[in-house]
Design a protein around this motif. Structure first.
Motif, PDB file in Angstrom:
ATOM      1  N   ALA A   2       0.903  -1.271  -0.055  1.00 43.50           N
ATOM      2  CA  ALA A   2      -0.027   0.006  -0.121  1.00 43.50           C
ATOM      3  C   ALA A   2       0.904   1.272   0.106  1.00 43.50           C
ATOM      4  CB  ALA A   2      -1.075   0.282   1.281  1.00 43.50           C
ATOM      5  N   GLN A   3       0.386   2.281  -0.394  1.00 45.74           N
ATOM      6  CA  GLN A   3       0.801   3.732  -0.445  1.00 45.74           C
ATOM      7  C   GLN A   3       1.010   4.271   1.141  1.00 45.74           C
ATOM      8  OE1 GLN A   3       1.405   5.638  -3.142  1.00 45.74           O
ATOM      9  NE2 GLN A   3       2.135   7.511  -2.212  1.00 45.74           N
ATOM     10  N   PRO A  38       4.980  19.492  12.994  1.00 44.31           N
ATOM     11  CA  PRO A  38       4.756  19.692  11.459  1.00 44.31           C
ATOM     12  C   PRO A  38       5.424  18.300  11.041  1.00 44.31           C
ATOM     13  CG  PRO A  38       5.417  21.679  12.219  1.00 44.31           C
ATOM     14  CD  PRO A  38       5.520  20.854  13.447  1.00 44.31           C
ATOM     15  N   GLY A  39       4.960  17.853   9.985  1.00 41.22           N
ATOM     16  CA  GLY A  39       5.594  16.504   9.400  1.00 41.22           C
ATOM     17  C   GLY A  39       5.160  15.177  10.249  1.00 41.22           C
ATOM     18  N   ALA A  40       4.451  15.346  11.141  1.00 41.65           N
ATOM     19  CA  ALA A  40       4.310  14.156  12.025  1.00 41.65           C
ATOM     20  C   ALA A  40       2.873  13.928  12.151  1.00 41.65           C
ATOM     21  CB  ALA A  40       5.019  14.175  13.275  1.00 41.65           C
ATOM     22  N   VAL A  41       2.342  12.612  12.664  1.00 38.80           N
ATOM     23  CA  VAL A  41       0.908  12.335  13.252  1.00 38.80           C
ATOM     24  C   VAL A  41       1.291  11.996  14.248  1.00 38.80           C
ATOM     25  CG1 VAL A  41      -0.989  10.478  12.890  1.00 38.80           C
ATOM     26  CG2 VAL A  41       0.307  11.593  10.847  1.00 38.80           C
ATOM     27  N   LEU A  42       0.468  12.589  15.546  1.00 37.27           N
ATOM     28  CA  LEU A  42       0.665  12.115  16.987  1.00 37.27           C
ATOM     29  C   LEU A  42      -0.304  11.331  17.127  1.00 37.27           C
ATOM     30  CD1 LEU A  42       1.538  15.731  18.444  1.00 37.27           C
ATOM     31  CD2 LEU A  42       3.138  13.915  17.586  1.00 37.27           C
ATOM     32  N   ASP A  58       1.454   1.607   7.521  1.00 42.66           N
ATOM     33  CA  ASP A  58       1.440   2.761   6.542  1.00 42.66           C
ATOM     34  C   ASP A  58       2.241   4.012   6.608  1.00 42.66           C
ATOM     35  OD1 ASP A  58      -0.811   1.512   5.352  1.00 42.66           O
ATOM     36  OD2 ASP A  58      -2.251   2.714   6.285  1.00 42.66           O
ATOM     37  N   ALA A  59       2.909   3.862   7.648  1.00 42.91           N
ATOM     38  CA  ALA A  59       3.955   5.048   8.284  1.00 42.91           C
ATOM     39  C   ALA A  59       5.047   5.129   7.476  1.00 42.91           C
ATOM     40  CB  ALA A  59       3.860   4.996   9.597  1.00 42.91           C
ATOM     41  N   CYS A 113       6.281  -4.383   5.695  1.00 42.39           N
ATOM     42  CA  CYS A 113       5.795  -3.005   5.797  1.00 42.39           C
ATOM     43  C   CYS A 113       6.625  -2.222   6.939  1.00 42.39           C
ATOM     44  CB  CYS A 113       4.241  -2.912   5.998  1.00 42.39           C
ATOM     45  SG  CYS A 113       3.587  -3.056   4.341  1.00 42.39           S
ATOM     46  N   LEU A 114       7.339  -2.925   7.607  1.00 38.38           N
ATOM     47  CA  LEU A 114       8.193  -2.401   8.717  1.00 38.38           C
ATOM     48  C   LEU A 114       8.910  -0.968   8.404  1.00 38.38           C
ATOM     49  CD1 LEU A 114       9.151  -2.659  11.659  1.00 38.38           C
ATOM     50  CD2 LEU A 114      11.265  -3.935  10.812  1.00 38.38           C
ATOM     51  N   PRO A 115       8.613   0.179   8.967  1.00 41.30           N
ATOM     52  CA  PRO A 115       9.244   1.395   8.316  1.00 41.30           C
ATOM     53  C   PRO A 115      10.864   1.337   8.489  1.00 41.30           C
ATOM     54  CG  PRO A 115       7.374   1.712   9.981  1.00 41.30           C
ATOM     55  CD  PRO A 115       7.578   0.401   9.949  1.00 41.30           C
ATOM     56  N   ALA A 116      11.294   1.577   7.512  1.00 42.75           N
ATOM     57  CA  ALA A 116      12.974   1.672   7.430  1.00 42.75           C
ATOM     58  C   ALA A 116      13.562   2.514   8.441  1.00 42.75           C
ATOM     59  CB  ALA A 116      13.557   1.965   5.983  1.00 42.75           C
ATOM     60  N   ARG A 117      13.041   3.697   8.636  1.00 42.29           N
ATOM     61  CA  ARG A 117      13.208   4.716   9.676  1.00 42.29           C
ATOM     62  C   ARG A 117      12.412   4.485  10.768  1.00 42.29           C
ATOM     63  NH1 ARG A 117      14.255  10.472   6.569  1.00 42.29           N
ATOM     64  NH2 ARG A 117      16.220   9.941   5.559  1.00 42.29           N
TER      65      ARG A 117
END
Length: 158
Positions: A2-3, A38-42, A58-59, A113-117
């Motif tokens: 997924a995107q 900014p640039g984050a979802v809390l 999705d992150a 889908c594990l976020p690399a960061r």
């Protein structure tokens, strides 16, 4: 696959009824009460559950904030990025949400889908006994935890 959602998911973990265990949700609340991030979802992830898996998958990047056993003085803050986070989560767990976060990361990895960061921003608790507020040591660490999260988000969003 997924995107991915742009930006960083900042996930505050912990139980607000267990003193220092509330550090993660308190950090998310403090960040939200300020100018936001900014640039984050809390997200207050509470005591976590597999229902958070779609958000992690999705992150684009993930910062988990939690009280964790660091073998350090109460209120000490440490950051574990990437593989260091994986190793920290794979160690001895002292709470149900530490187990759940490890399980969530493993499930995200299995789905590709594990976020690399990814990073764990952790604080050493003094007491996770029934209490509606953290101990003074952890309460004093909240600004440092917030600053660490802000720095990670800024660095990753460059």
């Amino acid at each position: 696959m997924a995107q991915r959602t742009p930006g960083v998911l900042v996930l505050g973990l912990g139980n607000r009824l267990l003193g220092d265990d509330a550090a993660g949700p308190l950090v998310v609340a403090a960040l939200a009460a300020g100018a936001g991030l900014p640039g984050a979802v809390l997200r207050d992830g509470g005591t976590i559950g597999l229902s958070l898996l779609p958000e992690i998958e999705d992150a684009a990047a993930l910062v988990a904030v939690d009280a964790a056993e660091l073998a350090a003085a109460p209120g000490s803050v440490q950051v574990f990025e990437g593989a260091a986070m994986d190793r920290q989560l794979g160690g001895r767990k002292r709470s149900a949400h530490e187990v759940a976060l490890f399980d969530l990361m493993a499930a995200a990895e299995l789905s590709g889908c594990l976020p690399a960061r990814r990073a764990l921003v952790a604080v050493q608790p003094q007491s996770c006994a029934l209490a509606l507020a953290p101990t003074p040591a952890v309460a004093q660490a909240i600004p440092a935890l917030c600053a660490t999260v802000r720095e990670l988000v800024a660095r990753w969003n460059r």
